[in-house]
Design a protein around this motif. Sequence first.
Motif, PDB file in Angstrom:
ATOM      1  N   THR A 187      62.418   7.181 -20.732  1.00 24.37           N
ATOM      2  CA  THR A 187      63.805   7.466 -20.364  1.00 24.37           C
ATOM      3  C   THR A 187      64.738   6.345 -20.811  1.00 24.37           C
ATOM      4  O   THR A 187      65.882   6.582 -21.208  1.00 24.37           O
TER       5      THR A 187
ATOM      6  N   LEU B  21      63.591  13.685 -23.105  1.00 26.36           N
ATOM      7  CA  LEU B  21      64.309  12.443 -22.828  1.00 26.36           C
ATOM      8  C   LEU B  21      65.819  12.628 -22.951  1.00 26.36           C
ATOM      9  O   LEU B  21      66.295  13.552 -23.619  1.00 26.36           O
TER      10      LEU B  21
ATOM     11  N   ARG C 211      56.724  10.108 -29.965  1.00 22.68           N
ATOM     12  CA  ARG C 211      58.143  10.405 -29.799  1.00 22.68           C
ATOM     13  C   ARG C 211      58.578  11.351 -30.920  1.00 22.68           C
ATOM     14  O   ARG C 211      58.468  11.029 -32.097  1.00 22.68           O
TER      15      ARG C 211
END
Length: 471
Positions: free
Chosen positions: A320, A285, A351
């Motif tokens: 994103t 990301l 994440r």
Amino acid sequence: MPSHLSEDRPAARPPGPGPVDTLLTRARRLKGDVDAARRGAPADGTDPEDRWQRALYDLTLHQLDDVGRYLAQLRDGPPGAGGPAPAGSSPSARTSLLSRVGSAEWNLLTDEATWSEELFRILGRDPGTAPLTLDELPSLVHEEDRPTLTGMVTDCLIDARPIDGEFRVVRPDGAVRTVHMMGEPVLGADGGTASMWAVLRDVSELRRCRRAVSESRASLRTARPAADPAGDRLATELRDAVRPVWRGSLRLPPAGPGALEVAALSLPASAAPGSGGDWYDAQHLPDGTVQLAVGDLTGQGIGVPSALAMLLGAVRALGTAGTAPGPLMACLNRLVDAAVHPVLGSALCLRYRPGSRSLVWAQAGHPAPLLFRDGTGRILDTPDGVLLGAAADPRFGEATTTLEAGDLLLLPTGGLLPGPSAAAGAHRLLALAPHLTRTTTAQDCVRAVAHELGEERREDDGCLLAARVTA
């Protein structure tokens, strides 16, 4: 399930009658809606898709029936407490319900065991005999499922982890029953485990309904190639086009300490490989974090890859944009709920921040990640979450953990591991811990899992995403 208990802190009292009555009313209304939909479905039994739909309706009604009875029991209090029988249920129905749920406690200090009368009936044992100790309990369990029970009990007693899994028991009369066990350790004053309690439920009828769904789905898959081979071929091509493909291992971020080395595995269904809805994704990301995601969509035909393309696009776009895993799951649920082709699905999103090696994740009815370290493996604690498309506005919680250099994460989909339950499948992977932690790359790990599971017969397509933390 709440955190583990201590001897001087009793379990919380059940909620008052107001919230329970509200839930009971909702459950009854939902059951009525499902029953009405079932009555409107074709019932001649000649079309495989009709049989699959009716089997799903029957499974849903069975589970909603149990939910309503459990809520009624919760509202009216324990049996024998003087409360009235649950509204809308006969005494025989209540007796039948209670006979499927039993409880037990094992005192580790005195090696004493206490069972409820219902548990003796579930396991087919004479209530006049002594209850089995934890060491003796595996003697009742089907030989193939004993490692599952041993793993759950060991995790509970050593790591204070809640028990939540299924196994089969063989009763003295030879009957095989499937039991779902939930329990927790009870800690003593010194912080050590003093005893373990558990609630065991006979889910044999529920599993029978699920087998009917699975068998009808298999016959549907068998029938469809002759009916629409071009459509299935197109669905397979679309799925393969949207699912990411890379050779060997992928490093995310491409440079720097604490990066993840990622590899993927895809195994087709044995009977009808092709257009299943299993998927995976890995993405670096803009903020420097890494996002991993896996999931599974139910159904067949062109609607599945269409929904898959929508979900994968949303996962990448929301990642994103910096959307955290919990809110990301909520967004996916709204997308699925509003989709043109109705589907259900599970999903898992993680994440990872390389600088601190911190991991945040959320799930929607999906098996939890498996973490392997120093020759052992464990299942990460699961935050709240439900299947995508199962509820209009559910809550998706988040869990956090800190990884170390050399740690290995496995993210399987439900179709990867044949077995009586997701817990049994997870423990099969955990049993590979000594071998997996010796592998030097994520790709080596994927090869080891493929070698172990690749030849097994599976009803659904399965995927695995493996990620190893670099030094």
